[in-house]
Scaffold this motif. Structure first.
Motif, PDB file in Angstrom:
ATOM      1  N   PRO A  71      21.501  37.529  37.502  1.00 38.93           N
ATOM      2  CA  PRO A  71      22.911  37.503  37.921  1.00 38.93           C
ATOM      3  C   PRO A  71      23.235  38.586  38.946  1.00 38.93           C
ATOM      4  O   PRO A  71      24.027  38.342  39.876  1.00 38.93           O
ATOM      5  CB  PRO A  71      23.672  37.745  36.609  1.00 38.93           C
ATOM      6  CG  PRO A  71      22.742  37.279  35.545  1.00 38.93           C
ATOM      7  CD  PRO A  71      21.374  37.647  36.031  1.00 38.93           C
ATOM      8  N   ARG A  90      26.318  31.017  41.237  1.00 39.75           N
ATOM      9  CA  ARG A  90      25.515  30.466  40.139  1.00 39.75           C
ATOM     10  C   ARG A  90      24.179  29.914  40.641  1.00 39.75           C
ATOM     11  O   ARG A  90      23.139  30.086  39.991  1.00 39.75           O
ATOM     12  CB  ARG A  90      26.301  29.363  39.423  1.00 39.75           C
ATOM     13  CG  ARG A  90      27.488  29.871  38.624  1.00 39.75           C
ATOM     14  CD  ARG A  90      28.190  28.742  37.889  1.00 39.75           C
ATOM     15  NE  ARG A  90      29.311  29.231  37.113  1.00 39.75           N
ATOM     16  CZ  ARG A  90      30.527  29.428  37.591  1.00 39.75           C
ATOM     17  NH1 ARG A  90      30.775  29.187  38.889  1.00 39.75           N
ATOM     18  NH2 ARG A  90      31.498  29.870  36.816  1.00 39.75           N
ATOM     19  N   THR A  93      21.924  32.714  41.557  1.00 37.56           N
ATOM     20  CA  THR A  93      21.445  33.320  40.319  1.00 37.56           C
ATOM     21  C   THR A  93      20.280  32.511  39.744  1.00 37.56           C
ATOM     22  O   THR A  93      19.279  33.073  39.292  1.00 37.56           O
ATOM     23  CB  THR A  93      22.577  33.409  39.285  1.00 37.56           C
ATOM     24  OG1 THR A  93      23.587  34.303  39.768  1.00 37.56           O
ATOM     25  CG2 THR A  93      22.068  33.915  37.943  1.00 37.56           C
TER      26      THR A  93
END
Length: 332
Positions: A71, A90, A93
């Protein structure tokens, strides 16, 4: 594995997941994320030599680490690539997670040992099936990644090439495990037929390929050390015997540093006093290019506080003579 392999592997899994969206930027950021676990080498020098052995490939290679690091890495990349089409935090990540996780995964197959369950357990996982440097794993994989970079994002050939690279490298990894069982099985049958009693057998491939292996057989006093090619067939393995010389550590048995070295080597070590009277502990788990050479050696100096450990620089001499002997011993 070596840094180049980790860059290639990280780039490949990133390309497989997101190459259709952003093209060669997946190669860049996947490669960058794939090197992150090995940044532990930056902090290792701040620890004593024994502790540093466990810092490297410690928490940064654990199952937990990708969940923490990805993250943060994904957020940083999303800020740098804020204008990238179709990619959000996202997705960056996930790209970082895949690259970081596969870095640790491939290292589980080396001999060094990785702290897979840290910080909850000090157990170090090592399958001992592939060398830290293996050209047959890395170079074909690298070729497919370079090749696909010449195609635009979304081109079907990018998908074909990246999945070909992943498939071939995965099959080769399975081949290394098969070789390990083959080599150990042949050696154990030899030992049984010769009536040699033993406690443990360790096999590990030498650098460059998976075709030549070092085999270490432990009995109650020392080790039989031999080299075996996967092409040896019925040819007997030539062993040299080396005494462990544990009696040289009689006065240091309770020392913290000695205990750490024994844990790091998993008991596959020998003690030696050289011609200058210096005391050494040699790790037997890593195959060298020449007999009698050790990748990891530690000088032990008794002091008022116990034992002072000095680590000799790893011996990885790829000389033309060693390489010629290496290929000759493979027997192709």
């Amino acid at each position: 594995m070596d840094s180049l392999t980790q860059v290639v592997l990280g780039a490949a899994v990133a390309e497989a997941a997101f190459g259709k969206k952003i093209g060669n930027k997946t190669i860049l950021w996947g490669g960058v994320a794939g090197t992150i676990p090995d940044l532990d080498v930056i902090v290792s020098p701040f620890f004593d030599p024994v502790t540093a052995l466990f810092v490297h490939r410690g928490f940064s290679h654990s199952l937990l680490f990708p969940f923490i690091a990805a993250p943060l890495v994904g957020w940083l990349i999303s800020k740098i690539e804020r204008n990238a089409t179709g990619m959000n935090w996202r997705q960056w990540t996930l790209l970082a997670f895949l690259s970081i996780f596969t870095h640790s995964f491939i290292d589980y197959f080396n001999s060094y040992g990785t702290g897979i369950f840290e910080p909850f357990s000090s157990y170090r996982l090592a399958f001992d099936s592939i060398g830290i440097i293996d050209f047959f794993y890395t170079l074909p994989f690298l070729a497919t990644i370079i090749w696909l970079m010449f195609y635009p994002a979304g081109h079907k050939m990018r998908k074909v090439l990246v999945w070909t690279g992943i498939l071939v490298s995965t099959l080769y990894l399975g081949y290394t495990v098969s070789n390990k069982f083959k080599v150990e099985g042949e050696v154990k049958r030899e030992l049984a037929s010769n009536g040699i009693a033993y406690e443990r057998v360790l096999s590990s491939p030498l650098p460059m390929t998976n075709f030549l292996w070092m085999v270490v057989v432990q009995d109650n006093a020392g080790f039989y050390i031999g080299y075996r090619s996967v092409f040896d067939g019925d040819k007997p393995t030539k062993f040299d015997y080396v005494k462990q010389n544990n009696h040289l550590l009689t006065h240091f048995e309770q020392d913290r540093a000695i205990a750490g070295l024994k844990r790091f080597t998993k008991g596959f070590y020998v003690i030696e006093v050289d011609d200058d009277g210096r005391l050494w502990l040699h790790d037997l788990r890593f195959g060298g290019l020449a007999r009698g050479e050790f990748v990891f050696s530690f000088q032990l100096k008794p002091s008022l506080d116990g034992v002072e450990v000095t680590r000799e620089h790893p011996n990885r001499r790829f000389t033309p003579d060693n390489i010629r002997r290496y290929w000759k011993r493979i027997g192709l």
